[in-house]
Design a protein around this motif. Structure first.
Motif, PDB file in Angstrom:
ATOM      1  N   THR A  25       0.851  -1.194   0.000  1.00  0.00           N
ATOM      2  CA  THR A  25       0.000   0.000   0.000  1.00  0.00           C
ATOM      3  C   THR A  25       0.882   1.238   0.000  1.00  0.00           C
ATOM      4  N   SER A  27       0.460   5.590  -0.018  1.00  0.00           N
ATOM      5  CA  SER A  27      -0.271   6.851  -0.099  1.00  0.00           C
ATOM      6  C   SER A  27       0.711   7.964  -0.382  1.00  0.00           C
ATOM      7  N   LEU A  32      -4.383   7.709  -2.197  1.00  0.00           N
ATOM      8  CA  LEU A  32      -4.006   6.294  -2.110  1.00  0.00           C
ATOM      9  C   LEU A  32      -3.664   5.790  -3.516  1.00  0.00           C
ATOM     10  N   SER A  35      -3.089   0.095  -3.310  1.00  0.00           N
ATOM     11  CA  SER A  35      -3.844  -0.385  -2.161  1.00  0.00           C
ATOM     12  C   SER A  35      -3.865  -1.905  -2.090  1.00  0.00           C
ATOM     13  N   ASN A  36      -3.214  -2.423  -1.073  1.00  0.00           N
ATOM     14  CA  ASN A  36      -3.364  -3.842  -0.711  1.00  0.00           C
ATOM     15  C   ASN A  36      -3.027  -4.802  -1.857  1.00  0.00           C
ATOM     16  N   GLU A 237      -5.450  -0.869  -7.324  1.00  0.00           N
ATOM     17  CA  GLU A 237      -5.837  -2.171  -6.773  1.00  0.00           C
ATOM     18  C   GLU A 237      -5.673  -3.265  -7.816  1.00  0.00           C
TER      19      GLU A 237
END
Ligand SMILES: Nc1ncnc2c1ncn2[C@@H]1O[C@H](COP(=O)(O)OP(=O)(O)OP(=O)(O)O)[C@@H](O)[C@H]1O
Length: 265
Positions: A25, A27, A32, A35-36, A237
């Motif tokens: 992740t 930012s 962001l 993410s993940n 993502e």
């Protein structure tokens, strides 16, 4: 959304990923960017990271190579957590990023360019004075690397005589001189004509036999031709992962590319 990370290759490849990320992740201030993200790069395989413009590919690439510090998540190299390590330390472990070492010296011969790159992993720079046989060995290995990228017959030309495509091939040779365990290529085909694209794609495929290879690439035809695992990013993502047939048939992937990027060159 979350999907499972790529399964280990079922065709006899090393079942353990050389490079992995879990929950990666990043930012930038309140934004962001990634993410993940979970990702696995296996020995002998090409993992292609694709996605429309602004999807987060470069950010993931910079996170994996330690040029960005993740906001959250972990990066593993051979199962060891390298999240807190600096880029130089992970480079010493065998994680080689194309552009880091890709600066070729235009006024040096191709052979010398590769010899310079070779000195670090082999520690031969300290042995130069010892014997002519170590020099012979260095020359032979450098020529072998040039041969692998199709440049052996130009070994004694200066690098600034090369076409753009051949310069990139020389960069690959200098990359291989560092004996990478993981090779990360950021848009290796960018700016190339069709003939060079085909040669470089073949070269990347050949090189991937000896290392784990991750590439960020916009050329979806080449990704389809040589990619073993594909991770599709969208808005930071993971949108889809799998082989090219799987991800390219995914309606969400088609939708992500439509309108934002119609790049099938
Ligand atoms: N240093 C930064 N500061 C702020 N925002 C950033 C920074 N780096 C990237 N971003 C933003 O993060 C998002 C992802 O950017 P990134 O460059 O990783 O995407 P990409 O998939 O590589 O795009 P492209 O294909 O256009 O190169 C974008 O919205 C970008 O503007």
């Amino acid at each position: 959304m979350t999907t499972q990370p790529a399964a280990a290759p079922a065709d006899g490849g090393d079942p353990r990923a050389v490079l992995s990320a879990r929950g990666l992740t990043k930012s930038f201030g309140a934004f962001l960017a990634v993410s993940n993200v979970d990702i696995d790069v296996f020995h002998g395989r090409i993992h292609a990271l694709i996605g429309p413009n602004g999807a987060g590919k470069s950010t993931v690439f910079n996170l994996l190579t330690k040029f960005h510090r993740p906001t959250a998540g972990h990066i593993l190299f051979d199962g060891a957590d390298i999240t807190a390590m600096d880029p130089a330390s992970v480079a010493r472990m065998g994680m080689v990023r194309s552009f880091q070492i890709s600066a070729t010296f235009g006024d040096m011969t191709l052979l010398d360019n590769v010899r310079v790159a070779m000195q670090r992993p082999n520690h031969l720079s300290r042995q130069f004075w010892r014997s002519l046989s170590s020099l012979d060995c260095l020359n032979r290995q450098a020529l072998e690397l040039l041969d692998r990228v199709g440049l052996a017959d130009m070994a004694h030309l200066n690098a600034n005589n090369l076409s753009y495509g051949r310069k990139r091939a020389l960069e690959i040779a200098t990359t291989l001189a560092l004996q990478p365990r993981v090779l990360l290529l950021d848009e290796p085909l960018a700016g190339m004509g069709q003939e060079d694209v085909e040669q470089m794609a073949n070269l990347i495929k050949a090189v991937s036999c000896d290392c784990a290879l991750l590439m960020v690439e916009h050329n979806l035809k080449v990704v389809g031709d040589i990619g073993d695992e594909i991770t599709v990013l969208q808005r930071g993502e993971v949108l889809a992962r799998g082989d090219y047939a799987t991800v390219s048939a995914d309606p969400r992937v088609r939708e992500a590319y439509m309108g934002s990027e119609n790049d099938s060159h």
